[in-house]
Design a protein around this motif. Structure first.
Motif, PDB file in Angstrom:
ATOM      1  N   LEU A  76       0.827  -1.213   0.000  1.00  0.00           N
ATOM      2  CA  LEU A  76       0.000   0.000   0.000  1.00  0.00           C
ATOM      3  C   LEU A  76       0.863   1.265   0.000  1.00  0.00           C
ATOM      4  CD1 LEU A  76      -3.080   0.599   0.000  1.00  0.00           C
ATOM      5  CD2 LEU A  76      -2.478  -1.792   0.271  1.00  0.00           C
ATOM      6  N   ALA A  77       1.951   1.247   0.763  1.00  0.00           N
ATOM      7  CA  ALA A  77       2.850   2.410   0.793  1.00  0.00           C
ATOM      8  C   ALA A  77       3.487   2.615  -0.589  1.00  0.00           C
ATOM      9  CB  ALA A  77       3.921   2.224   1.864  1.00  0.00           C
ATOM     10  N   LEU A  78       3.887   1.525  -1.204  1.00  0.00           N
ATOM     11  CA  LEU A  78       4.489   1.616  -2.546  1.00  0.00           C
ATOM     12  C   LEU A  78       3.486   2.165  -3.559  1.00  0.00           C
ATOM     13  CD1 LEU A  78       6.333  -1.828  -2.440  1.00  0.00           C
ATOM     14  CD2 LEU A  78       7.480   0.395  -2.677  1.00  0.00           C
ATOM     15  N   CYS A  79       2.251   1.717  -3.455  1.00  0.00           N
ATOM     16  CA  CYS A  79       1.217   2.214  -4.380  1.00  0.00           C
ATOM     17  C   CYS A  79       0.934   3.693  -4.127  1.00  0.00           C
ATOM     18  CB  CYS A  79      -0.088   1.432  -4.209  1.00  0.00           C
ATOM     19  SG  CYS A  79      -0.024  -0.248  -4.830  1.00  0.00           S
TER      20      CYS A  79
ATOM     21  N   GLY B 108      -3.293   6.180 -15.651  1.00  0.00           N
ATOM     22  CA  GLY B 108      -2.127   7.016 -15.399  1.00  0.00           C
ATOM     23  C   GLY B 108      -1.207   6.440 -14.335  1.00  0.00           C
ATOM     24  N   HIS B 109      -1.271   5.131 -14.108  1.00  0.00           N
ATOM     25  CA  HIS B 109      -0.442   4.446 -13.100  1.00  0.00           C
ATOM     26  C   HIS B 109      -0.598   5.055 -11.714  1.00  0.00           C
ATOM     27  CE1 HIS B 109       1.618   2.257 -16.312  1.00  0.00           C
ATOM     28  NE2 HIS B 109       1.503   3.381 -16.969  1.00  0.00           N
ATOM     29  N   SER B 110      -1.783   5.572 -11.421  1.00  0.00           N
ATOM     30  CA  SER B 110      -1.993   6.224 -10.124  1.00  0.00           C
ATOM     31  C   SER B 110      -3.218   5.651  -9.424  1.00  0.00           C
ATOM     32  CB  SER B 110      -2.177   7.736 -10.333  1.00  0.00           C
ATOM     33  OG  SER B 110      -2.653   8.341  -9.132  1.00  0.00           O
ATOM     34  N   ILE B 111      -3.088   5.364  -8.128  1.00  0.00           N
ATOM     35  CA  ILE B 111      -4.269   4.951  -7.370  1.00  0.00           C
ATOM     36  C   ILE B 111      -5.178   6.152  -7.094  1.00  0.00           C
ATOM     37  CG2 ILE B 111      -3.213   2.918  -6.277  1.00  0.00           C
ATOM     38  CD1 ILE B 111      -2.976   4.552  -3.692  1.00  0.00           C
ATOM     39  N   GLY B 112      -4.790   7.322  -7.585  1.00  0.00           N
ATOM     40  CA  GLY B 112      -5.643   8.502  -7.507  1.00  0.00           C
ATOM     41  C   GLY B 112      -6.592   8.634  -8.682  1.00  0.00           C
ATOM     42  N   ALA B 113      -6.510   7.721  -9.654  1.00  0.00           N
ATOM     43  CA  ALA B 113      -7.461   7.749 -10.774  1.00  0.00           C
ATOM     44  C   ALA B 113      -8.696   6.934 -10.403  1.00  0.00           C
ATOM     45  CB  ALA B 113      -6.811   7.188 -12.033  1.00  0.00           C
ATOM     46  N   TYR B 114      -9.855   7.322 -10.943  1.00  0.00           N
ATOM     47  CA  TYR B 114     -11.028   6.465 -10.824  1.00  0.00           C
ATOM     48  C   TYR B 114     -10.707   5.133 -11.501  1.00  0.00           C
ATOM     49  CZ  TYR B 114     -14.090  10.633 -10.010  1.00  0.00           C
ATOM     50  OH  TYR B 114     -14.696  11.767  -9.523  1.00  0.00           O
TER      51      TYR B 114
END
Ligand SMILES: Cc1ncc(COP(=O)(O)O)c(C=O)c1O
Ligand SMILES: Cc1ncc(COP(=O)(O)O)c(C=O)c1O
Lengths: 485, 485
Positions: free
Chosen positions: B75-78, B106-112
């Motif tokens: 989770l920290a890595l993500c 976009g390789h981000s867990i901040g994307a929907y």
């Protein structure tokens, strides 16, 4: 099979009819086709393009925007607190992480939080609102953290809907609208009352139109709620202070509960435009208004400069809510236990970013400013470019993340779409997707004046890619017009 | 004020009446009082105890359980992918993080994410189910990721509810039940059909009782859904294979949609007990059943050995669902955009933990085994201890995280509670909280046979603390019995 089918418990005919009526265009057939095309491309199917560009949804990171470093450092620290010993992390990030962890059960973001949200985060939200609104007080007890703004909006609507037949609750929403609203109203079986924004006045909201819509609706339902989106999705409009005052006066006169969706509060680009929160204007209008108008306003981690959609962070602030109803609201949100704690943590950083005297301030400010400057540039670029295309007219993108240009469609195209039982702008967008690999949402998904056609496009692709997209839409539009004339 | 009050839009009388009817005891008045008492303690108010012990909710981390290191590393890595360069993190954690990030926009867990959940995580879930069920196939298209199991359960119920009056959907739930079910049914205006678990047979489920409840309900509603919780909350019961077969036969005969809540699938402690998934049993009963019974089963990151409640991860698998209805389900979940992506990532680790040949396997296994062994020990301890107290009888805690002992209350206490318009076990629990600082949930919050009284206690406090809690409850019970006789 037939025998099975006859005995199925759950079929289209026997399912919840309100759910059947729900529509949600932002992730509708166009997007499903886009996902298919992406798969085909990966499997080597030849297309006139090499990638699908998804300009259908306000998802900044998916379009390549980078997260704010500080925010993600704190999230990593919260996820794996062993990193608190690591001297690669700045002190202010560690401080924020420790504060959040101290407020979590067992110092873990893996514990359920209070259903209304972690108390110290609600305090931070209240302080953020106070600062934003020039000192007007905000009470943490009035703050409810949520799973994205979507969750809070649906919860608030759910609380408000009652009555049957002509007494059924009516909810006023703008046309065009963000389709979460129409979807939630269909789901709840509430009456949707459309008021039209004025495309000729830069998608402005006019109280005369509010009144027309309200009076018409009173014939068949009980209007009780007025929803406003400012800055606007899909219109990109930013409301003036005067307009907000008019709306508040109208809501008070007509005894309406006001829902102010302000998730784009940092996204204002046009000269002369400024974000005014409904709450601030309400309080500046004096106690006659501020002590009685019932209101909820909504914010989210998903938009603005951070674009952290995946974290599903958000909050609402309720004002002048009957304490007994507030207790009911608290009970209602407790059924789902709590909003995601990492989303709450993300929200805490949004409302409590690095301060000028903290080590991460410079990088935070630089990253934030760069994102907002790029968005501003792209908002101008988009407006200018579209307005050079014959048959496309486009209001300024004053704020938010979208443009909603009007497209003139040839009669033949309209006829063809009608033959196929399709909205004409759906036909247009589907063809654009197949021919250019660009994914937009047809205006019919948001609502539009009868006989007008639009699409919604986000301004989120990186500048160079956005230019290509605009050029391709231009070419397509000319081709489409020619093909059908 | 009076004038204001008259004109309020939203009052108890004018709010959604279904929401008013919702009850949710796990976070009800007892818990609110507990939070108050904690505040009083912090402010220096003297009490007969120094801390409130919350044994009211299945929240492992809040009770001091530590997260699985590997999960939190990923989770920290993500969250902060710069850490992928850090050689303090094991390779398998990096590999998992890269795989999750590659599947994000976009390789981000901040994307929907996709509304149904990230595709590769749904694939991992399907593989997990296949492995768990001895190879019975699972299709990722049938997996829907969710915001905790709560979200999936409510969504599935919402889909199923329709009709008016005597045609209104009836939903069978166990008594005692996990109150999410009764709350969701009240909210949806569905008819709750109670079937009673047999306390004398270790909270066993008997088809005769299911049939009795069903037939009685047919007089006033249309029963369409059967909900089962296994392992049970609050009962701690683990269903036998035979029992599950009986239930499946019953559901098929009576044409019911089966909802199997299996969030405690790894929490089985009693000798001779084993977790059998409804899906596995269904398939082993042959195609007559497996090709037609409509079913949804639910899982969560919140329970088992990981206890990651705050991440709000979960999934459901639907079986034999009409494809048209599935399309409606997909549309419905798209309205809220997507479940939290960090919760999805956590779920991915739960269903795809380190393999025996990976560097983190040993520590993962050790941590997991230690948690489950401690829970098993505490399950035995709890049963034994309670059964030594005159006036308390307690079934074995075969699984899950709770004990639901029966308490004999003196007639005078019952009379006093009735005078005060309170449930007698609420009076008992409130007194226990005030005198000992122990927070439990009264049996009346879960439902119980008329005239019987219970409380629910989690077995989550650390062993030494649990012993103290059990001792204090014992003392309190004796005192209470004396006081009221
Ligand atoms: C106007 C508006 N409100 C609410 C939302 C919901 O956002 P979230 O649930 O991600 O916070 C959106 C998302 O696009 C939006 O545009
Ligand atoms: C039986 C049961 N189902 C579902 C849930 C919901 O859990 P969550 O939403 O955290 O996954 C719980 C939580 O305690 C439970 O006990």
């Amino acid at each position: 099979l037939t025998k099975n089918h006859i005995s199925l418990v759950l079929t289209l005919d026997s399912m919840n009819p309100n759910v059947r009526r729900v529509e949600y265009a932002v992730r509708g057939p166009i997007v499903q086709r886009a996902v298919q095309i992406e798969k085909e491309l990966r499997e080597g199917v030849k297309k006139p393009f090499t990638e699908v560009i998804k300009a259908n949804i306000g998802d900044a990171h998916a379009m390549g925007q980078k997260p704010i470093t500080f925010f993600r450092q704190v999230l990593a620290l919260c996820s794996y607190p062993d990193l608190l010993e690591d001297n690669k992390f700045p002190e202010d990030a560690k401080k924020r992480a420790r504060r959040i962890l101290d407020a979590c059960g067992g110092h873990s973001i893996g514990a359920y939080s209070a259903s209304q949200g972690i108390e110290c985060i609600r305090q931070d939200v209240a302080r953020y609102i106070e600062k934003r609104d020039g000192g007007i007080p905000s009470n943490p007890d009035n703050i409810y953290l949520s799973t994205g703004a979507s969750d809070a909006i649906v919860t608030m609507l759910k609380l408000l809907v009652c009555g049957e037949g002509r007494d059924r609750t009516g909810v006023m929403i703008s046309i065009p609208q963000y389709p979460l609203y129409s979807a939630a109203l269909a789901d709840l079986g509430a009456v949707q009352i459309n008021y039209y924004l004025d495309e000729d006045k830069c998608w402005g909201l006019d109280v005369t139109e509010l009144r027309r819509a309200l009076n018409a609706a009173k014939q068949h339902c009980k209007p009780r709620v007025l929803c406003i989106i400012n800055p606007g999705n899909p219109t990109g409009q930013v409301q003036s202070r005067e307009c907000i005052e008019d709306v508040i006066r109208f809501a008070k006169e007509e005894n309406l509960f006001l829902m102010a969706d302000e998730v784009y509060q940092d996204n204002v680009y046009a000269k002369g435009c400024k974000f005014h929160s409904f709450k601030k204007v309400l309080f500046e209008m004096g106690p006659e208004y501020s002590s009685s108008l019932e209101m909820a306003s909504f914010h989210s981690t998903s938009k603005c400069y951070m674009g952290e959609c995946g974290f599903r962070g958000g909050y609402m602030e309720v004002l002048n809510m009957d304490p007994e109803v507030k207790a009911q609201l608290t009970k209602l949100v407790s059924v789902r236990l709590c909003p995601p704690v990492s989303g709450q943590a993300m929200l805490d950083l949004v409302v409590n970013p690095p301060l000028p005297d903290e080590p991460s301030y410079a990088s935070y400010l630089k990253e934030r400013t760069a994102v907002l400057a790029a968005l501003a540039e792209k908002s101008h670029l988009t407006e200018e470019m579209f307005n050079t295309v014959p048959g496309i007219t486009c209001n300024p993108v004053q704020g938010a993340m979208y443009t909603f240009p009007r497209i003139t469609l040839p009669q033949k195209a309209i006829a063809k779409a009608q033959e196929e039982g399709q909205a004409p702008d759906m036909l247009y967008c589907m063809k654009l997707l197949e021919e250019e690999g660009i994914c937009l949402v047809p205006g019919s998904g948001f609502g539009q004046k009868e006989g007008t056609f639009h699409f919604r496009m986000t301004i989120l692709p990186p500048t160079e890619k956005l230019k290509v997209v605009l050029q391709k839409i231009r070419d397509f539009h000319l081709r489409f017009t020619q093909e059908f004339s």
